[in-house]
Design an enzyme around this catalytic site. Structure first.
Site, PDB file in Angstrom:
ATOM      1  CE1 TYR A   8     -23.809 -35.662  -5.737  1.00  0.00           C
ATOM      2  CE2 TYR A   8     -25.990 -36.421  -6.340  1.00  0.00           C
ATOM      3  CZ  TYR A   8     -24.647 -36.296  -6.627  1.00  0.00           C
ATOM      4  OH  TYR A   8     -24.149 -36.781  -7.812  1.00  0.00           O
ATOM      5  N   GLY A   9     -24.847 -31.604  -3.824  1.00  0.00           N
ATOM      6  CA  GLY A   9     -23.525 -30.973  -3.845  1.00  0.00           C
ATOM      7  C   GLY A   9     -23.587 -29.474  -4.049  1.00  0.00           C
ATOM      8  CB  THR A  10     -21.789 -27.319  -6.502  1.00  0.00           C
ATOM      9  OG1 THR A  10     -22.317 -27.826  -7.739  1.00  0.00           O
ATOM     10  CG2 THR A  10     -20.439 -27.943  -6.209  1.00  0.00           C
ATOM     11  CG  LEU A  11     -26.738 -27.976  -8.558  1.00  0.00           C
ATOM     12  CD1 LEU A  11     -27.261 -29.208  -9.271  1.00  0.00           C
ATOM     13  CD2 LEU A  11     -27.087 -26.713  -9.324  1.00  0.00           C
ATOM     14  CD  GLU A  73     -24.655 -32.202 -11.816  1.00  0.00           C
ATOM     15  OE1 GLU A  73     -23.505 -32.667 -11.822  1.00  0.00           O
ATOM     16  OE2 GLU A  73     -25.137 -31.637 -10.817  1.00  0.00           O
TER      17      GLU A  73
END
Length: 117
Positions: A8-11, A73
């Site tokens: 849901y983010g930087t990936l 993470e």
């Protein structure tokens, strides 16, 4: 590819850590109303908390890719209580997928109402 992971983010595609998923198979997107998204500065954190939803991308990854994601993470399977994120399975419309859940208090952190980062 033996694991599904929902990010849901930087990936996500086009974001600064998306290169880590190079070689993974993109499965699709989903909207997860059992999560809330918080703004942690350079990256977001999701917690289990009902919301209008969090937009995720689901990928099929190998064991090696999953280990790399754990490192990114700060998830330590042998001592999850000290991890920055906890990896747990959650249902998506593409099947059960690993999701990294933020493992710190969010009382003073801005919630992202849009569900997208």
């Amino acid at each position: 590819m033996k694991h599904l992971v929902a990010v849901y983010g930087t990936l996500k595609r086009g974001r600064n850590n998306s290169h880590i998923l190079r070689g993974a198979r993109f499965v699709g997107t989903d909207w997860m109303p059992e999560l809330s998204l918080y703004h942690l500065g350079p990256y977001p954190g999701a917690i289990e908390e009902p919301s209008p939803g969090v937009r995720v991308e689901v990928y099929a990854v190998t064991d090696t890719m999953l280990k790399t994601l754990d490192e990114l993470e700060d998830f330590f399977p042998e001592r999850p209580q000290s991890s920055l994120y906890i990896r747990q399975t959650m249902d998506t419309r593409h099947g059960s997928a690993w999701v990294y859940i933020y493992n710190r208090p969010v009382k003073t952190i801005q919630r992202l109402r849009s569900g997208s980062w």
